[in-house]
Scaffold this motif. Sequence first.
Motif, PDB file in Angstrom:
ATOM      1  N   LYS A  90      86.284  57.762  59.763  1.00 49.97           N
ATOM      2  CA  LYS A  90      85.727  56.548  60.355  1.00 49.97           C
ATOM      3  C   LYS A  90      84.210  56.565  60.451  1.00 49.97           C
ATOM      4  O   LYS A  90      83.579  55.510  60.626  1.00 49.97           O
ATOM      5  CB  LYS A  90      86.306  56.341  61.750  1.00 49.97           C
ATOM      6  CG  LYS A  90      85.921  57.430  62.744  1.00 49.97           C
ATOM      7  CD  LYS A  90      86.646  57.287  64.070  1.00 49.97           C
ATOM      8  CE  LYS A  90      86.306  58.418  65.042  1.00 49.97           C
ATOM      9  NZ  LYS A  90      87.111  58.342  66.274  1.00 49.97           N
ATOM     10  N   TYR A  91      83.600  57.734  60.311  1.00 48.52           N
ATOM     11  CA  TYR A  91      82.142  57.819  60.468  1.00 48.52           C
ATOM     12  C   TYR A  91      81.383  57.391  59.216  1.00 48.52           C
ATOM     13  O   TYR A  91      80.166  57.258  59.253  1.00 48.52           O
ATOM     14  CB  TYR A  91      81.737  59.237  60.866  1.00 48.52           C
ATOM     15  CG  TYR A  91      82.210  59.602  62.260  1.00 48.52           C
ATOM     16  CD1 TYR A  91      81.643  59.016  63.383  1.00 48.52           C
ATOM     17  CD2 TYR A  91      83.241  60.517  62.436  1.00 48.52           C
ATOM     18  CE1 TYR A  91      82.081  59.337  64.668  1.00 48.52           C
ATOM     19  CE2 TYR A  91      83.688  60.852  63.716  1.00 48.52           C
ATOM     20  CZ  TYR A  91      83.106  60.252  64.822  1.00 48.52           C
ATOM     21  OH  TYR A  91      83.539  60.573  66.085  1.00 48.52           O
ATOM     22  N   GLY A  92      82.078  57.203  58.108  1.00 59.43           N
ATOM     23  CA  GLY A  92      81.433  56.728  56.893  1.00 59.43           C
ATOM     24  C   GLY A  92      81.121  57.843  55.920  1.00 59.43           C
ATOM     25  O   GLY A  92      81.132  59.034  56.243  1.00 59.43           O
ATOM     26  N   TRP A  93      80.831  57.415  54.703  1.00 54.56           N
ATOM     27  CA  TRP A  93      80.689  58.344  53.573  1.00 54.56           C
ATOM     28  C   TRP A  93      79.643  59.427  53.844  1.00 54.56           C
ATOM     29  O   TRP A  93      78.482  59.140  54.077  1.00 54.56           O
ATOM     30  CB  TRP A  93      80.318  57.558  52.308  1.00 54.56           C
ATOM     31  CG  TRP A  93      80.270  58.422  51.083  1.00 54.56           C
ATOM     32  CD1 TRP A  93      79.199  59.067  50.586  1.00 54.56           C
ATOM     33  CD2 TRP A  93      81.362  58.749  50.223  1.00 54.56           C
ATOM     34  NE1 TRP A  93      79.541  59.792  49.463  1.00 54.56           N
ATOM     35  CE2 TRP A  93      80.870  59.598  49.218  1.00 54.56           C
ATOM     36  CE3 TRP A  93      82.711  58.389  50.210  1.00 54.56           C
ATOM     37  CZ2 TRP A  93      81.683  60.110  48.202  1.00 54.56           C
ATOM     38  CZ3 TRP A  93      83.510  58.887  49.189  1.00 54.56           C
ATOM     39  CH2 TRP A  93      82.994  59.735  48.205  1.00 54.56           C
ATOM     40  N   ASN A  94      80.114  60.694  53.815  1.00 58.63           N
ATOM     41  CA  ASN A  94      79.227  61.860  53.884  1.00 58.63           C
ATOM     42  C   ASN A  94      78.388  61.863  55.171  1.00 58.63           C
ATOM     43  O   ASN A  94      77.202  62.157  55.167  1.00 58.63           O
ATOM     44  CB  ASN A  94      78.306  61.901  52.658  1.00 58.63           C
ATOM     45  CG  ASN A  94      77.708  63.271  52.437  1.00 58.63           C
ATOM     46  OD1 ASN A  94      78.314  64.299  52.728  1.00 58.63           O
ATOM     47  ND2 ASN A  94      76.490  63.295  51.917  1.00 58.63           N
ATOM     48  N   ALA A  95      79.053  61.577  56.281  1.00 61.73           N
ATOM     49  CA  ALA A  95      78.355  61.389  57.563  1.00 61.73           C
ATOM     50  C   ALA A  95      78.024  62.691  58.275  1.00 61.73           C
ATOM     51  O   ALA A  95      77.432  62.668  59.352  1.00 61.73           O
ATOM     52  CB  ALA A  95      79.204  60.520  58.484  1.00 61.73           C
ATOM     53  N   PHE A  96      78.419  63.832  57.679  1.00 63.05           N
ATOM     54  CA  PHE A  96      78.212  65.136  58.319  1.00 63.05           C
ATOM     55  C   PHE A  96      78.907  65.203  59.683  1.00 63.05           C
ATOM     56  O   PHE A  96      78.421  65.852  60.606  1.00 63.05           O
ATOM     57  CB  PHE A  96      76.717  65.461  58.455  1.00 63.05           C
ATOM     58  CG  PHE A  96      76.058  65.807  57.152  1.00 63.05           C
ATOM     59  CD1 PHE A  96      76.181  67.059  56.588  1.00 63.05           C
ATOM     60  CD2 PHE A  96      75.332  64.840  56.458  1.00 63.05           C
ATOM     61  CE1 PHE A  96      75.587  67.377  55.373  1.00 63.05           C
ATOM     62  CE2 PHE A  96      74.736  65.144  55.243  1.00 63.05           C
ATOM     63  CZ  PHE A  96      74.863  66.411  54.696  1.00 63.05           C
TER      64      PHE A  96
ATOM     65  N   THR B 252      76.258  54.800  57.811  1.00 63.00           N
ATOM     66  CA  THR B 252      76.170  56.061  58.539  1.00 63.00           C
ATOM     67  C   THR B 252      74.822  56.225  59.217  1.00 63.00           C
ATOM     68  O   THR B 252      73.790  55.698  58.755  1.00 63.00           O
ATOM     69  CB  THR B 252      76.394  57.260  57.602  1.00 63.00           C
ATOM     70  OG1 THR B 252      75.351  57.295  56.625  1.00 63.00           O
ATOM     71  CG2 THR B 252      77.744  57.176  56.904  1.00 63.00           C
ATOM     72  N   GLU B 253      74.818  56.998  60.281  1.00 60.43           N
ATOM     73  CA  GLU B 253      73.566  57.323  60.960  1.00 60.43           C
ATOM     74  C   GLU B 253      72.675  58.162  60.050  1.00 60.43           C
ATOM     75  O   GLU B 253      71.447  58.079  60.122  1.00 60.43           O
ATOM     76  CB  GLU B 253      73.862  58.065  62.266  1.00 60.43           C
ATOM     77  CG  GLU B 253      74.570  57.225  63.321  1.00 60.43           C
ATOM     78  CD  GLU B 253      73.797  55.965  63.677  1.00 60.43           C
ATOM     79  OE1 GLU B 253      72.560  56.047  63.845  1.00 60.43           O
ATOM     80  OE2 GLU B 253      74.415  54.882  63.760  1.00 60.43           O
ATOM     81  N   VAL B 254      73.295  58.965  59.196  1.00 66.43           N
ATOM     82  CA  VAL B 254      72.508  59.798  58.275  1.00 66.43           C
ATOM     83  C   VAL B 254      71.694  58.921  57.334  1.00 66.43           C
ATOM     84  O   VAL B 254      70.487  59.127  57.144  1.00 66.43           O
ATOM     85  CB  VAL B 254      73.421  60.737  57.463  1.00 66.43           C
ATOM     86  CG1 VAL B 254      72.579  61.649  56.574  1.00 66.43           C
ATOM     87  CG2 VAL B 254      74.312  61.559  58.371  1.00 66.43           C
TER      88      VAL B 254
END
Length: 732
Positions: A264-270, A306-308
């Motif tokens: 749920k955090y999105g692609w490659n969100a670490f 993502t936040e990243v």
Amino acid sequence: MRKVGNLNVEIEFITDNIVRILYYYRREDFVDSSLVVLPNLEKIGLKSENISSSTLSFSSKSLTIDINTSNEELVIRNSNGEIVVKEKRRDLKFNDELSTYNVMQEFELSEGERLYGLGQHAGGNGLGQSSAYSLDYNGLSITLSQRNTDIGIPFLVSSKGYGILWDNYSLASISLKRNKLKVWFEAGKKIDYYVIYGNSIDDVIRGYRRLTGDAPLLSKWAYGYWQSKERYKSQDELVGVVKEFREKEIPLDVIVLDWRYWGKYGWNAFQFDETDFPKPNEMVERIHEMKAKLAISIWPTFGKETEVFKDMESKGCIIQGTTAFNPFKYECRELFWSYVKRFYDIGVDAYWLDASEPETGLGLVFFSPIHDADLGIGKGYEYVNAYSLMETKAVYEGQRRISNKRVVILTRSAFAGQQRHSAISWSGDVLGDWATLRAQIPAGLNFSISGLPYWTTDTGGFFSGNPETKAYAEIFVRWFQWSTFCPILRVHGTIFPKEPWRFPGEYQDVILKYIRLRYKLLPYIYSLAWMTYGNGYTIMRPLIMDFRNDQNVYDLDDQYMFGPYIMVSPVTLPSIKEKEVYLPSSEYWYDFWTGKKFEGGRTVNVKITLDTIPLFVRSGAILPLLGKNVNNAEEDWDVIELRVFPDKDGYFELYDDDGVTYDYEKGKYYIIPITWDENKQELIIGKKRGELEMGKKIIKIIWVGEGKGIGYTKPDVEVEYDGKESITMKKP
């Protein structure tokens, strides 16, 4: 600086056998620094420089360079006056659209000369499917471009004993036809290349590493068995697979967590989605308690939600028109590492930097989105091939600053110099069929002779068949047998899982046999890894590296040496009962399975069963093996089996260290020198060297002969060894 035609030329000797040749119009057009070649290399002065009206001449103790000022040819000769390299012409042609130059060169090759290296090129359409393959590039044109299953490295090696490294990071074309080598790079303000000459091809690779950096030792566990699939979907499934390996007593070192754990955090969100991975810290701890390691998939692109991504974009670290981060900027590498460090902090052991060509967030599109982008140090078309070099640099240098724990990186692309970042490359998302398996062998050999020692594949193909079917099970078994003798042994794929117990009984038995064989070989393999770090060695070796005097091996693309002793001939066709194998001349060869001795310089028909492939060992070999069963590579190697192959003097150094830290760089290791004297029929196990303390070992010695192949384990002599004094034994 001298003038050749319209170009200025500079000749600079790094050593007596390594020379840099640099052409340009104006020095102020470029900054004389490199992403590939190490800074501040020690250099030697010219032995002599002679200038006449027709010739510019420069020399070291080993090489002489003559430039004819009339026809502008450059010729490099060795100390015997033999031509090593002949550069016929070169040009920098201004490209108005790019506002830089296209680089062009033409070389004249010797009759019968072969060229190797240039990275990994299995043919096909970028997914590895090809029924055409070649080890040497005679008559071929190669595009040096990074894409899934294709790796471009601007370093080639000649059968004449030289290599050429181009310090250029743009798309390139290398064409070899009718003894003419034509080279083209899309972008460059200079022509900048190094010629490395040696008495052996190992000398050439050693020179390449002197220029671009040593290959550090990987953690000892990295040379064991890696189990992976696309994908383990939950914490429970991942831990459960390791648990099943342990319950079944199947050796395993690395379990791999592929993509989409972020949910749920999105692609490659670490981040781990708590739905499937509720307690990642405990997950890692449990894997470690079972004496296994965890590798995790990390991508260079990020979901825009993502936040990243938002953080990267706000700091100017997203390449325009893509969702990929920009590793060419120092501050962006530091930011990327700060996110990767989240995994380091919970104990993750290895980083799988997937899609490092890079994929750009636009599907299987690698080149065009970056081509015209501003990367901060220049335009994309100037640097597009070096992305993975800089991404691995971010992770390697990040961890080394904060830890003495060895870095282990798995990545899908590579470039010159990347070996210094502890990077393993794999061949990409290849198909699981016979044609692809066959094409992978020369692709891996060319990658290895390109100076990067650590290479592997998705054993059985990424696009897998059904392991319950005998047709696919046979492909997988033959691929696995070959992978046992690759620098890294790793299974991965999609659609179907490929743990050993997924296969029918007789095929499963063979898979388990080769996993255990891999662990038996670990003392040999780890010693080869030390040679790779300490002496610029190459583990997976085209036969040209060891048998240059035998022209029969020049284009043999389905046989190779695994280290100095074991010759491997993989089986790449179904249902066959025998295979022709060429035994190089000036050697005696022992059948690995039976111990039977053969004279070299001829082709033999080798009988094949499902559980064997043709393997031969050179006379004079001293093969150190693990003399007990283990479940992982970090168990104590206190029982060693030495297999001696007579008829020739032999010498080998058995190496070991703590397996996990960089203390070996400070001398914390031990080496056991072992010598076989054929004339005296004596084996001498010398006093250990190195600062690391060593416990007592039981050493079981077998002199190999017919009937004493690898399955024969009754020692001829057994001794206790503590490293303090040498031991001499006569052959019974």
